[in-house]
Design a protein around this motif. Structure first.
Motif, PDB file in Angstrom:
ATOM      1  N   ALA A 104      41.847  45.661  31.198  1.00  0.00           N
ATOM      2  CA  ALA A 104      42.314  45.701  32.591  1.00  0.00           C
ATOM      3  C   ALA A 104      41.284  46.358  33.501  1.00  0.00           C
ATOM      4  N   LEU A 105      40.797  47.506  33.103  1.00  0.00           N
ATOM      5  CA  LEU A 105      39.835  48.242  33.929  1.00  0.00           C
ATOM      6  C   LEU A 105      38.515  47.496  34.055  1.00  0.00           C
ATOM      7  N   TYR A 106      37.977  47.053  32.924  1.00  0.00           N
ATOM      8  CA  TYR A 106      36.674  46.397  32.944  1.00  0.00           C
ATOM      9  C   TYR A 106      36.708  45.091  33.732  1.00  0.00           C
ATOM     10  N   SER A 107      37.752  44.280  33.525  1.00  0.00           N
ATOM     11  CA  SER A 107      37.763  42.991  34.224  1.00  0.00           C
ATOM     12  C   SER A 107      37.843  43.199  35.732  1.00  0.00           C
ATOM     13  N   GLU A 108      38.650  44.148  36.170  1.00  0.00           N
ATOM     14  CA  GLU A 108      38.764  44.389  37.607  1.00  0.00           C
ATOM     15  C   GLU A 108      37.488  45.007  38.175  1.00  0.00           C
ATOM     16  N   MET A 109      36.977  46.019  37.514  1.00  0.00           N
ATOM     17  CA  MET A 109      35.783  46.712  38.018  1.00  0.00           C
ATOM     18  C   MET A 109      34.546  45.809  37.981  1.00  0.00           C
ATOM     19  N   GLN A 110      34.399  45.022  36.919  1.00  0.00           N
ATOM     20  CA  GLN A 110      33.274  44.087  36.831  1.00  0.00           C
ATOM     21  C   GLN A 110      33.292  43.118  38.002  1.00  0.00           C
TER      22      GLN A 110
END
Length: 131
Positions: A104-110
């Motif tokens: 969740a964090l990586y996909s949004e932040m990326q």
């Protein structure tokens, strides 16, 4: 799905087959993505985020679920990194929630920052080393 309702179609940027349909009037389960500025601020302040404190280990999973369901990336970081760092080891439950939250964090932040997962991981790791 109710044919009279309007739905947002959310599609994964990693897998075009991965879709979710969320009613447009559902304000509980949807939020706007973090902005570029919010994402940068989160990266810059990640070492200052408080550690998730679980008062009773019997309720640790519920604490994780509550942290995830509030849809606040700073809480995701709190759960993902600082708790593990503090405890020094990971249980299978920790690993399960770490995988969910990283995705969740990586996909949004990326997406917001326009960087790769490797670069995001490097930035988080270097900022977390300050803890």
């Amino acid at each position: 799905a109710d044919s009279k309702k309007k739905y947002y179609t959310l599609q994964s940027i990693e897998d075009a087959k991965d879709k979710a349909y969320v009613p447009t009037d559902d304000e509980k389960n949807i939020r706007r993505p973090v902005s570029f500025e919010e994402a940068k601020h989160l990266l810059d302040c990640v070492d200052k985020i408080e550690v998730l404190s679980v008062k009773n280990e019997k309720f640790r999973e519920q604490e994780y679920k509550d942290c995830i369901s509030d849809f606040r990336p700073e809480n995701w970081v709190r759960t993902l990194y600082t708790r593990t760092k503090r405890r020094g080891s990971m249980t299978s439950m920790d690993k399960k929630y770490q995988m969910l939250l990283e995705h969740a964090l990586y996909s949004e932040m990326q997406y917001v920052l326009g960087i790769s997962a490797a670069e995001l991981s490097r930035l988080l790791t270097s900022n977390l080393a300050k803890i």
